[in-house]
Design a protein around this motif. Structure first.
Motif, PDB file in Angstrom:
ATOM      1  N   THR A  33     -35.810  53.295  29.784  1.00  0.00           N
ATOM      2  CA  THR A  33     -36.440  54.224  28.857  1.00  0.00           C
ATOM      3  C   THR A  33     -35.695  54.264  27.529  1.00  0.00           C
ATOM      4  O   THR A  33     -34.543  53.845  27.424  1.00  0.00           O
ATOM      5  N   TYR A  34     -36.370  54.794  26.500  1.00  0.00           N
ATOM      6  CA  TYR A  34     -35.815  54.765  25.145  1.00  0.00           C
ATOM      7  C   TYR A  34     -34.503  55.534  25.041  1.00  0.00           C
ATOM      8  O   TYR A  34     -33.620  55.175  24.260  1.00  0.00           O
ATOM      9  N   ASN A  35     -34.330  56.586  25.847  1.00  0.00           N
ATOM     10  CA  ASN A  35     -33.081  57.348  25.738  1.00  0.00           C
ATOM     11  C   ASN A  35     -31.904  56.613  26.370  1.00  0.00           C
ATOM     12  O   ASN A  35     -30.761  57.020  26.214  1.00  0.00           O
ATOM     13  N   GLU A  36     -32.176  55.508  27.093  1.00  0.00           N
ATOM     14  CA  GLU A  36     -31.103  54.682  27.636  1.00  0.00           C
ATOM     15  C   GLU A  36     -30.674  53.599  26.654  1.00  0.00           C
ATOM     16  O   GLU A  36     -29.498  53.225  26.613  1.00  0.00           O
ATOM     17  N   ILE A  37     -31.607  53.075  25.872  1.00  0.00           N
ATOM     18  CA  ILE A  37     -31.309  51.899  25.046  1.00  0.00           C
ATOM     19  C   ILE A  37     -31.557  52.115  23.564  1.00  0.00           C
ATOM     20  O   ILE A  37     -31.239  51.240  22.752  1.00  0.00           O
ATOM     21  N   CYS A  38     -32.117  53.252  23.169  1.00  0.00           N
ATOM     22  CA  CYS A  38     -32.360  53.541  21.749  1.00  0.00           C
ATOM     23  C   CYS A  38     -31.930  54.970  21.445  1.00  0.00           C
ATOM     24  O   CYS A  38     -31.862  55.824  22.326  1.00  0.00           O
ATOM     25  N   LYS A  39     -31.646  55.225  20.184  1.00  0.00           N
ATOM     26  CA  LYS A  39     -31.263  56.558  19.741  1.00  0.00           C
ATOM     27  C   LYS A  39     -32.339  57.109  18.806  1.00  0.00           C
ATOM     28  O   LYS A  39     -33.211  56.382  18.342  1.00  0.00           O
ATOM     29  N   ARG A  40     -32.245  58.379  18.517  1.00  0.00           N
ATOM     30  CA  ARG A  40     -33.182  58.988  17.585  1.00  0.00           C
ATOM     31  C   ARG A  40     -33.071  58.301  16.227  1.00  0.00           C
ATOM     32  O   ARG A  40     -31.981  58.039  15.727  1.00  0.00           O
ATOM     33  N   THR A  41     -34.207  57.995  15.631  1.00  0.00           N
ATOM     34  CA  THR A  41     -34.230  57.299  14.350  1.00  0.00           C
ATOM     35  C   THR A  41     -34.911  58.178  13.310  1.00  0.00           C
ATOM     36  O   THR A  41     -35.985  58.717  13.553  1.00  0.00           O
ATOM     37  N   LYS A  66     -34.583  45.440  16.433  1.00  0.00           N
ATOM     38  CA  LYS A  66     -35.050  46.814  16.323  1.00  0.00           C
ATOM     39  C   LYS A  66     -34.362  47.486  15.142  1.00  0.00           C
ATOM     40  O   LYS A  66     -33.369  46.984  14.605  1.00  0.00           O
ATOM     41  N   ASP A  67     -34.907  48.608  14.732  1.00  0.00           N
ATOM     42  CA  ASP A  67     -34.299  49.392  13.665  1.00  0.00           C
ATOM     43  C   ASP A  67     -33.879  50.736  14.238  1.00  0.00           C
ATOM     44  O   ASP A  67     -34.676  51.441  14.847  1.00  0.00           O
ATOM     45  N   GLU A  68     -32.613  51.046  14.076  1.00  0.00           N
ATOM     46  CA  GLU A  68     -32.055  52.281  14.621  1.00  0.00           C
ATOM     47  C   GLU A  68     -31.003  52.794  13.645  1.00  0.00           C
ATOM     48  O   GLU A  68     -29.818  52.541  13.796  1.00  0.00           O
ATOM     49  N   ASN A  69     -31.493  53.474  12.596  1.00  0.00           N
ATOM     50  CA  ASN A  69     -30.607  53.864  11.500  1.00  0.00           C
ATOM     51  C   ASN A  69     -29.865  52.644  10.954  1.00  0.00           C
ATOM     52  O   ASN A  69     -28.670  52.667  10.718  1.00  0.00           O
ATOM     53  N   GLY A  70     -30.595  51.570  10.770  1.00  0.00           N
ATOM     54  CA  GLY A  70     -30.042  50.282  10.375  1.00  0.00           C
ATOM     55  C   GLY A  70     -30.464  49.224  11.372  1.00  0.00           C
ATOM     56  O   GLY A  70     -30.842  49.521  12.507  1.00  0.00           O
ATOM     57  N   GLY A  71     -30.416  47.973  10.949  1.00  0.00           N
ATOM     58  CA  GLY A  71     -30.874  46.895  11.812  1.00  0.00           C
ATOM     59  C   GLY A  71     -29.952  46.663  12.996  1.00  0.00           C
ATOM     60  O   GLY A  71     -28.726  46.706  12.876  1.00  0.00           O
ATOM     61  N   LYS A  72     -30.539  46.401  14.155  1.00  0.00           N
ATOM     62  CA  LYS A  72     -29.783  46.117  15.375  1.00  0.00           C
ATOM     63  C   LYS A  72     -30.459  44.975  16.134  1.00  0.00           C
ATOM     64  O   LYS A  72     -31.687  44.825  16.095  1.00  0.00           O
ATOM     65  N   ILE A  73     -29.649  44.178  16.836  1.00  0.00           N
ATOM     66  CA  ILE A  73     -30.158  43.195  17.789  1.00  0.00           C
ATOM     67  C   ILE A  73     -29.681  43.637  19.163  1.00  0.00           C
ATOM     68  O   ILE A  73     -28.489  43.574  19.471  1.00  0.00           O
ATOM     69  N   ALA A  74     -30.609  44.147  19.985  1.00  0.00           N
ATOM     70  CA  ALA A  74     -30.266  44.568  21.341  1.00  0.00           C
ATOM     71  C   ALA A  74     -30.203  43.338  22.239  1.00  0.00           C
ATOM     72  O   ALA A  74     -31.022  42.425  22.115  1.00  0.00           O
ATOM     73  N   VAL A  75     -29.237  43.328  23.153  1.00  0.00           N
ATOM     74  CA  VAL A  75     -29.022  42.172  24.027  1.00  0.00           C
ATOM     75  C   VAL A  75     -29.170  42.618  25.484  1.00  0.00           C
ATOM     76  O   VAL A  75     -28.570  43.610  25.911  1.00  0.00           O
ATOM     77  N   PHE A  76     -29.969  41.859  26.239  1.00  0.00           N
ATOM     78  CA  PHE A  76     -30.178  42.112  27.658  1.00  0.00           C
ATOM     79  C   PHE A  76     -29.889  40.832  28.434  1.00  0.00           C
ATOM     80  O   PHE A  76     -30.047  39.727  27.918  1.00  0.00           O
ATOM     81  N   THR A  77     -29.468  40.989  29.685  1.00  0.00           N
ATOM     82  CA  THR A  77     -29.385  39.827  30.569  1.00  0.00           C
ATOM     83  C   THR A  77     -30.759  39.548  31.150  1.00  0.00           C
ATOM     84  O   THR A  77     -31.643  40.415  31.128  1.00  0.00           O
ATOM     85  N   TYR A  78     -30.935  38.357  31.710  1.00  0.00           N
ATOM     86  CA  TYR A  78     -32.211  38.009  32.313  1.00  0.00           C
ATOM     87  C   TYR A  78     -32.560  38.909  33.489  1.00  0.00           C
ATOM     88  O   TYR A  78     -33.730  39.089  33.799  1.00  0.00           O
ATOM     89  N   PHE A  79     -31.535  39.471  34.164  1.00  0.00           N
ATOM     90  CA  PHE A  79     -31.854  40.319  35.311  1.00  0.00           C
ATOM     91  C   PHE A  79     -31.983  41.783  34.918  1.00  0.00           C
ATOM     92  O   PHE A  79     -31.996  42.666  35.761  1.00  0.00           O
TER      93      PHE A  79
END
Length: 589
Positions: free
Chosen positions: A96-104, A138-151
């Motif tokens: 969910t967004y509250n796990e991986i994103c912050k308020r923008t 994504k944009d989160e008070n500035g540009g970000k590149i979120a990184v996830f593993t395949y699993f």
């Protein structure tokens, strides 16, 4: 001396016995458990945790490795977060967004004084490296590149420039290249680079010529191993193709204003002929002093009015870029550019069709262009290097989509399927074109359609920022299609040519499919992931090593005992000689 040296031999033998015992230690569970709920109990995690030495340093990471396999799944990105589904449409997990994103917080447009608060994720695009990671802009008070593993494990995020809309992964360099739409002065440039193998390495941003920081402009970035030393970039505000040295980050440009272009933007490359294709955006007055050049998009960007020079050398006042697409001066079309020589090979324009943004097929054989009218597409077969692709070889596909609708293109090319799919924001159906005839040099067949929904209005968002996203599960007949306005997802079968499942209540912006290329090679005959087989071989190898160590210890122990026996014989003989000598001396005395 025997009391001192005996423990050495005993220790050697003890090490051998311990090594043999170690060979019997199980190094993993036999099968991964099947989880039926989204939340995994702590007991289940601990029970499934691989009992390997490296697992001890990060229990959480290795526990995630035993979640349901997510290296062959659909990933859906939306305001509410990230959702992962099997190829049949069953939910695997969600973040969910509250796990991986912050308020923008946004203020848009700049200086308007109107504040908009977003509680969720503002995703733009995503790419994978084909083996381990998923990268999401994504944009989160500035540009970000979120990184996830395949699993499905969220690893964190990488700082980049503001509005990182364009992403391209370079497998030959293990880098993610980013094109930002609104970089700040602190960002330093419109293009950023992230090294996949060195997360902490901060590359300086790359500025593009004549571009102003703290301004907003669209652009495109392309990397391909066909030109391993260079990346290619465009900007919607200037008529040049930028060539970026990937080693030094030096930028050179190729001007195309002599063709009548005021800007270029979307690109496609074909590794077969090493050519680059980009749409020429012309300049027009948009009715400021010539009513013939009025186009419906002219009113969208009043802040971009400027002086421009026409091909005949005269100057005028108006717009340059997508505001003039479809206007009377828009007759240049698609530019074909040779990346090896740095020259324009020619242009493609059909009076009855116009010219649209290019999309390259996965095998590099075709370039698709959508018509400004929206109701048809052109499929151009690429030619040889240095030669202009033949317009007469282009096939026409009628889609019937609404004028001006934003479309998405999906190529499906493998042994079983040779298809291209088209979607539209304004329509609730897909158009499917079989490329068998086109590949053979013939005309395109009559396309088929797949109905997504019986709704009277489009289930997609009818906005220029959105496309009805599509993704194909490689090696299967399954395609997932988005319906953002209705918050629906559709699982389509290419065999039955119909929707097999509708997934409700899922906010979705775009979809990708994530699959490891060596996934099948890791599958065991019983359907496991191949880890059990690897563990068996590991245990066998360890047992052999332990046996060799044990044998060595016994040999050494035997040699030591023999040496000790020889030493005792020698000492005994010496003692006897000494006693005999002493006896003789006593007798002599």
């Amino acid at each position: 001396q025997l009391q001192v040296e005996a423990p050495v031999e005993t220790t050697m033998m003890l090490v051998g016995f311990l090594a043999l015992a170690a060979a019997k230690v199980p190094f993993g569970v036999t099968k991964n458990p099947t989880y039926k709920t989204k939340k995994v109990a702590v007991d289940d995690i601990l029970a499934a945790l691989p009992r390997r030495l490296e697992a001890a340093n990060d229990l959480y990471y290795h526990a995630q490795e035993n979640y349901p396999a997510t290296n062959d799944n659909f990933w859906v990105f939306g305001v509410d977060g990230v959702f992962i589904y099997t190829n049949e449409g069953e939910e695997v997990m969600r973040m969910t967004y509250n796990e991986i994103c912050k308020r923008t917080w946004y203020e848009w447009p700049t200086g308007s004084g109107n504040w908009y608060t977003y509680y969720g994720c503002d995703f733009y695009s995503a790419v994978t490296d084909g083996s381990e990671y998923v990268f999401v802009a994504k944009d989160e008070n500035g540009g970000k590149i979120a990184v996830f593993t395949y699993f499905g494990l969220y690893l964190g995020q990488y700082e980049t420039c503001r509005w990182p809309v364009g992403l391209d992964y370079s497998p030959h360099r293990h880098e993610v290249w980013v094109h930002c739409y609104s970089p700040t002065t602190e960002d330093g440039g419109f293009v950023d680079v992230m090294s996949v193998g060195a997360w902490g390495l901060n590359h300086p941003a790359i500025p593009l010529p004549n571009q102003t920081l703290d301004d907003h402009t669209h652009g495109w970035i392309e990397l391909d191993a066909m030109t391993p030393d260079y990346a290619w970039a465009t900007t919607r505000e200037h008529p040049y193709i930028a060539k970026i040295n990937v080693h030094t980050h030096e930028v050179s440009t190729y001007d195309v204003s002599h063709l009548g272009c005021g800007a270029v933007n979307q690109m496609a490359v074909s590794w077969r002929n090493k050519h680059l294709y980009t749409k020429c955006h012309v300049c027009c007055t948009c009715g400021l002093n010539d009513e013939a050049e009025v186009y419906e998009d002219c009113s969208l960007w009043p802040e971009y009015i400027r002086n421009f020079t026409r091909v005949d050398g005269t100057t005028d006042w108006g717009y340059c870029g997508i505001a003039c697409d479809g206007s009377e001066p828009d007759t240049v079309g698609l530019i074909e550019f040779d990346t090896l020589t740095g020259t324009v090979v020619g242009t493609h324009y059909w009076p009855e069709f116009g010219s649209g943004d290019p999309v390259s097929s996965s095998d590099g054989q075709f370039i698709v262009m959508t018509s400004p009218a929206g109701d048809s597409v052109k499929i151009l077969k690429v030619g040889e290097n240095g030669e202009l692709s033949n317009d007469d070889d282009a096939a026409d596909v009628y889609t019937g989509f609404t004028d001006g609708a934003h479309q998405d293109t999906l190529w499906i090319l493998e042994d079983k399927y040779e298809l291209v799919l088209f979607s539209s924001n304004d329509e609730n159906y897909l158009v499917v074109e079989d490329l068998h005839e086109v590949l053979a040099g013939g005309e395109a067949e009559s396309p088929k359609t797949i109905t997504l929904s019986d709704a009277t209005t489009s289930t997609a968002i009818a906005d220029r920022w959105y496309k009805r996203s599509m993704a194909w599960a490689e090696g299967t007949d399954k395609v997932m299609v988005g319906g953002a306005a209705a918050e629906e997802l559709y699982i389509v079968s290419l065999d039955s040519m119909k929707v097999e499942k509708t997934i409700p209540a899922v906010n979705n912006t775009f979809i990708i499919h994530v699959k490891s290329p060596d996934d099948e090679s890791k599958k065991g005959e019983d359907g496991d992931d191949g880890k059990d087989e690897g563990r068996v071989f590991g245990i066998i190898a360890l047992a052999i090593s332990a046996f060799c160590l044990l044998l060595t210890c016994f040999v050494l122990a035997f040699v030591l005992r023999k040496l000790r026996t020889f030493q005792l014989f020698a000492e005994t003989a010496e003692y006897q000689r000494s006693m005999y000598t002493n006896t003789k001396q006593v007798d002599h005395a």
